[in-house]
Structures are given as C-alpha cells and as structure tokens.
Design an enzyme around this catalytic site. Structure first.
Site, PDB file in Angstrom:
ATOM      1  N   TYR A   1      47.026   4.199 -16.796  1.00 28.01           N
ATOM      2  CA  TYR A   1      46.676   4.368 -18.207  1.00 28.01           C
ATOM      3  C   TYR A   1      46.181   3.077 -18.852  1.00 28.01           C
ATOM      4  CZ  TYR A   1      48.699   8.926 -17.511  1.00 28.01           C
ATOM      5  OH  TYR A   1      48.955  10.189 -17.040  1.00 28.01           O
TER       6      TYR A   1
ATOM      7  N   LYS B   1      55.321   6.220  -4.905  1.00 26.10           N
ATOM      8  CA  LYS B   1      54.469   6.525  -3.756  1.00 26.10           C
ATOM      9  C   LYS B   1      54.266   5.219  -2.986  1.00 26.10           C
ATOM     10  CE  LYS B   1      51.961   9.605  -1.566  1.00 26.10           C
ATOM     11  NZ  LYS B   1      52.447  10.905  -1.063  1.00 26.10           N
TER      12      LYS B   1
ATOM     13  N   ASP C   1      55.612  13.356  -4.408  1.00 28.14           N
ATOM     14  CA  ASP C   1      55.330  14.739  -3.992  1.00 28.14           C
ATOM     15  C   ASP C   1      56.615  15.455  -3.589  1.00 28.14           C
ATOM     16  OD1 ASP C   1      55.151  12.751  -2.090  1.00 28.14           O
ATOM     17  OD2 ASP C   1      53.470  13.612  -1.000  1.00 28.14           O
TER      18      ASP C   1
ATOM     19  N   ASP D   1      53.967  11.607 -16.332  1.00 23.65           N
ATOM     20  CA  ASP D   1      53.133  12.562 -17.061  1.00 23.65           C
ATOM     21  C   ASP D   1      53.113  13.899 -16.316  1.00 23.65           C
ATOM     22  OD1 ASP D   1      51.275  13.746 -18.703  1.00 23.65           O
ATOM     23  OD2 ASP D   1      49.667  12.315 -18.312  1.00 23.65           O
TER      24      ASP D   1
HETATM   25 MG    MG Z   1      50.916  15.008 -20.385  1.00 19.97          MG
END
Ligand code: MG
Ligand code: NAI
Length: 336
Positions: free
Chosen positions: A125, A172, A205, A229
C-alpha cells in the site's frame, strides 16, 4: 456534561446511509456527540479538486476521533486511494478488526471470535508502481522494522489486555524471504516479551484454508497490510458478510472508526444497505471515548435484533430497509 466532538465523514456510495444510521443509534444511547461533518472522497473532489483536502485531514487530527463512511477509489486510472492516504497521513498504523459471529445472522458460522490486526501504513500500500519498460510493471512492497515492531507490540498488548490466548503472525516468508522474514523477526521479538500468550506463524494461504475449515483454530491474527485486507473480507464471509464487520484505524492520539466494507456502488442510494458494521464501529468509537457502557448497550441491542431474526436487510436474505433496521436497534436499546 459537554458533548463529545467527533468528525463525521459521510463518504461515498452507501456511506451517507450507513453513517447516518450509526449516528442515530449513538444519539439514542443518550451520549451527547457534536458531529462535525468533513467531506472526503467524491464530494471533496468535486468541491476542491482534491478527494482528500489537507484541511480535512487537519480537522480529523485536531479532533482526534472520527466516524467514517467508505470512500470510493477508482480502479485503474484516477486518484490514489483516499482511505490509504488518510491512514498514512494520520499515521493510523493499526487496523483493528474484531470478527464475531452474531447468533441469528443467516449464513454465519457459530461462535467465531477472531481479531484481525492489520499493519495499516506500508507493504504494497505504499502504492509505488513503476514501468521499467513497456509491458513490464513492478510494484514496491515496503516492510520496515519500525512499522512491523509497532504493529506486533499493539497485537500482543491487545491480546494481553483482552484475555486472548494466542497471536498468529500471517506471512509468506517462504517466498518473500526478506520482507516477510523481517515482519516475522519483529513479531518473534515482541512475542518473547509475552510468555503467557501463545505465538504461532502461518503462511497466508494456509491461514485462509484454516479459517474456512475451522475459524476456531485462530484467535488474534497479526497481518502485514495486504494479507490483513484479504483475510478481513474472508473472515467477514464467515459471519454473514461485509455488512457485519467494523474496524478501527488507530494511531497515536487519533482514531478513525469505519466498516471493513467499501462504498457498495451496486446498492447505493436504495436505502437497503446493512448498517450493522457502521453501527458496531460506532460502538467501538463510544468505548474509545470512555463510554464503554453505551458501546456495550449498542452491541447488545444489535444482538437482540438478530436473535429475534425478524428484521434483516437484503444482504442477509431479508426485506428490511436500512431505516427499518435502525428503528429495530433503537427499539432494542430500550429492552435492556
Ligand atoms: Mg478491504
Ligand atoms: P464493497 O465492500 O463496497 O462491496 C462488495 C459487495 O458487498 C457488494 O456486492 C456490496 O453490495 C456488498 N456490501 C458491502 N457492504 C455492504 C453493506 N453494508 N450492506 C449490504 N451489502 C454490502 O467492495 P467493492 O465493490 O470491491 O468496492 C467498492 C468501492 O469501495 C471501491 O471503490 C473500493 O475502493 C472502495 N472501498 C473502500 C473502503 C473504505 O472506504 N474503507 C474499503 C473497501 C473498498
């Protein structure tokens, strides 16, 4: 007692409908709030040529507390995300998302009680994308020790103060060895200071699979920005959908309460949005102001409405309007 000053950001799409709903419920608790309306997003863009005018950010900073509707971000070309920019400019480094099932909500799993703590200022972001040559685009994903340590500290402090049993760092690092490696390193350092809280790590995952198979496997999830998110929407799906889950964006001396969901342009202006997420965000806001009892009263009223199961908005298979749901919650406040 004087009224609390709180900034109200109506936002875009269903934003004005659901923030209005939350304000009405807060008013019904009797806690006096003076709302100062500050426009960001499409209305600010039309009025000032800037979807996030500096004066708007300053008003929120000075006030210290805001209730915010979702703001639309155009896909592809157009202005960068106002939501992300607001979080960065106010250094709202924590995105706190309690995901709890409410008995009676159609499609909800039973007794889900998760807390997602999302790093809110960096990762992908940072919105830095470059095109070294035509047909090749690279995105920067920035992870810093400073931001990783402070979000880890918040997660463990939150866990300790709220009687949570474990913190799972989501990562990850098998692929992103350096960046997620640093995030994990910071989480481990903080975990060592909290011997009574179990610390675990889960690849993102696999964490998604865990949540779908058995959400009770996890408790507090400590996530870098993007994973937080994505996992937030997944977790919302476990408890009945996006209409149900509130969020708090927290920094030092400033807090912005909103929903996990976006501006839902597909249902905007129809008066049928589910206001639960914003109403519960309002309850979190009241607790933040020191009005914990009023916050709990709102949560209890929402729970009563769903337990009765008569008033449901269309996202949950019902026919109630936003207005109808608000009336039911306000009536349920009185049953206490
Ligand atoms: Mg969102
Ligand atoms: P969205 O969350 O707005 O909608 C996804 C789906 O969930 C839609 O079908 C919508 O109708 C439904 N939904 C969401 N909230 C609901 C509610 N309260 N009641 C009933 N149904 C609800 O996500 P989408 O469509 O990806 O994004 C729309 C816009 O919102 C985009 O511009 C996006 O950038 C922005 N957005 C803003 C956020 C914020 O202000 N914090 C967060 C997420 C997205």
């Amino acid at each position: 007692m004087g009224a609390y000053n709180v900034v109200l950001i109506p936002g875009d799409g269903i934003g004005p409908e659901v923030t209005q709903a939350a304000c009405r419920v807060i008013a019904a608790t009797g806690v006096p709030v003076d709302w100062e309306v500050v426009e960001v997003g499409t209305k600010a863009l039309e009025a000032h040529g800037d979807p996030l005018p500096p004066e708007a950010v300053e008003r929120i900073r000075e006030c210290g507390v805001a209730l915010k509707g979702p703001v639309t971000t155009p896909v592809g070309a157009g202005f960068p995300s106002v939501n992300v920019a607001l979080r960065k400019r106010l250094d709202l480094y924590v995105n706190l998302r309690p995901v709890r099932s409410i008995p009676g909500v159609p499609g909800s799993r039973d007794s889900v009680d998760l807390v997602i703590i999302r790093e809110n200022t960096e990762g992908l972001y940072v919105e830095i994308e470059r095109e070294p040559r035509a047909g090749v685009v690279e995105a920067v994903r920035r992870i810093t020790a400073g931001a990783s340590l402070r979000i880890a500290r918040f997660a463990f402090m939150y866990a300790a103060h709220n009687g949570r049993r474990s913190v799972t760092a989501v990562h990850k690092a098998n692929i992103l060895k350096k960046s997620d490696g640093l995030f994990l390193d910071c989480a481990r350092r903080v975990a060592a200071e909290y011997p009574t809280i179990a610390y675990r790590e889960r690849i993102v995952d696999a964490a998604c699979l865990d949540l779908v198979l058995d959400p009770h496997r996890h408790d507090v999830l400590l996530c870098p920005n993007l994973y937080g998110d994505i996992i937030s929407d997944l977790a919302a799906g476990l408890v009945g959908g996006l209409g149900l889950v509130p969020a708090a964006n927290l920094g030092d001396g400033v807090a912005v309460f909103e929903a996990v969901h976006g501006s839902a342009p597909d249902i905007a202006g129809k008066g049928v949005a589910n206001p639960t997420a914003l109403i519960l965000a309002g309850a979190m806001l009241l607790a933040h102001l020191g009005e914990a009892e009023a916050g709990r009263a709102i949560e209890a009223a929402v729970i009563r409405v769903y337990r009765k199961g008569k008033v449901l908005t269309p996202d949950l298979g019902g026919t109630s309007t936003t207005e109808g749901f608000v009336e039911a919650v306000i009536a349920a406040l009185g049953w206490a």
